[in-house]
Design an enzyme around this catalytic site. Structure first.
Site, PDB file in Angstrom:
ATOM      1  N   HIS A   1      -6.732  32.096  21.374  1.00 25.47           N
ATOM      2  CA  HIS A   1      -5.322  31.773  21.153  1.00 25.47           C
ATOM      3  C   HIS A   1      -4.397  32.975  21.386  1.00 25.47           C
ATOM      4  CE1 HIS A   1      -6.289  27.828  19.677  1.00 25.47           C
ATOM      5  NE2 HIS A   1      -7.054  28.304  18.715  1.00 25.47           N
TER       6      HIS A   1
ATOM      7  N   GLU B   1     -15.422  23.837  12.917  1.00 27.77           N
ATOM      8  CA  GLU B   1     -14.014  23.485  12.718  1.00 27.77           C
ATOM      9  C   GLU B   1     -13.688  22.047  13.110  1.00 27.77           C
ATOM     10  OE1 GLU B   1     -11.670  26.361  14.898  1.00 27.77           O
ATOM     11  OE2 GLU B   1     -13.231  26.641  16.392  1.00 27.77           O
TER      12      GLU B   1
ATOM     13  N   ASP C   1      -8.118  23.851  12.237  1.00 28.36           N
ATOM     14  CA  ASP C   1      -8.604  22.735  13.043  1.00 28.36           C
ATOM     15  C   ASP C   1      -9.439  21.760  12.217  1.00 28.36           C
ATOM     16  OD1 ASP C   1      -7.460  23.228  15.566  1.00 28.36           O
ATOM     17  OD2 ASP C   1      -8.929  24.781  15.989  1.00 28.36           O
TER      18      ASP C   1
END
Length: 256
Positions: free
Chosen positions: A47, A152, A178
């Site tokens: 990310h 996740e 998530d």
């Protein structure tokens, strides 16, 4: 060559605190995090905005100040894993893990033959310019590298025992953001289904001899899970910590 002190401490049952790091392209940040008392940071190439040259610079400085740099790769790809390791990463985080067979293959990329399939591309700077043989380098990196799996999603939880039965990794780092979305309670970290699922993952890790861990967004959540047996605990990231402290300073100055 340096022993991976985070991996060693976790094996001894000692809490290891870290954070996310993927926004500020400054090699000064690892020094700050180490001075604050953190022992690791995950360099976020899933990310975050870092390119490989930035990852290389940060890993070099982090290793000098004994802050273990663990790279979260963007995907299960050999080139992403091995190039991060050759930059000096002390570990790899595999995000969005759901498939045991895919994980087994990816872990093999972090281990030199004959056990794994990692290609040899180490340079003298990987060993701080010590005069070492191939065998010494291979043995050291095979033994000291951290391999971290992120759980996740509901699908990952359903395959939990199969995932945790894969050989070769040390630690799980739960991704609660998530996971909360996957459970249908986005952002609600205190929801009973979240707490129950995280406890289920923690307990399964302990059964399989895997170090349980979690990344959190606030110190209160990190403390909550530290007190419930998590040993590999991340809290916040470089951008959020700066914003939080700057906001706190402004509030304190203006409140009177």
């Amino acid at each position: 060559m340096r022993e991976n002190s985070v991996k060693k401490a976790l094996k001894e049952g000692k809490l290891q605190l870290g954070c996310g790091f993927g926004n500020f392209r400054s090699a000064e940040i690892p020094k700050i995090l180490a001075a604050a008392g953190m022992t690791w940071a995950f360099i976020d190439t899933e990310h975050g905005n870092f390119d490989l040259e930035t990852v290389n610079d940060i890993c070099r400085v982090a290793n000098l100040v004994n802050l273990c740099p663990i790279v979260r790769v963007a995907d299960f790809q050999y080139s992403l894993v091995c190039r991060a390791l050759d930059c000096g990463a002390g570990g790899i985080i595999f995000p969005r893990t759901e498939d045991p067979m895919q994980l087994e293959k990816a872990i093999s990329w972090t281990i030199y033959p004959p056990t794994g399939t990692r290609g040899y591309g180490l340079a003298p700077n990987n060993a701080d310019y010590e005069a070492l043989t191939f065998t010494q380098m291979i043995d050291h990196y095979n033994a000291n590298l951290m391999r971290v799996v992120q759980i996740e999603s509901v699908r990952a939880v359903e395959a939990l025992d199969e995932i945790l039965s894969v050989k070769g990794f040390d630690t799980v780092m739960i991704g609660p953001a998530d996971l909360s979305i996957s459970l249908g309670v986005p952002g609600n970290m205190d929801h009973p289904s979240m707490i129950g699922t995280i406890e289920k993952i923690r307990d399964a890790c302990l059964r399989h001899g895997i170090i349980p861990g979690i990344h959190t967004r606030a110190s209160s959540m990190a403390t909550f899970w530290k007190n419930r047996g998590m040993l590999f605990v991340g809290c916040s990231n470089d951008l959020a910590m700066l914003l939080d402290r700057a906001s706190e300073n402004v509030r304190n100055i203006l409140k009177d």
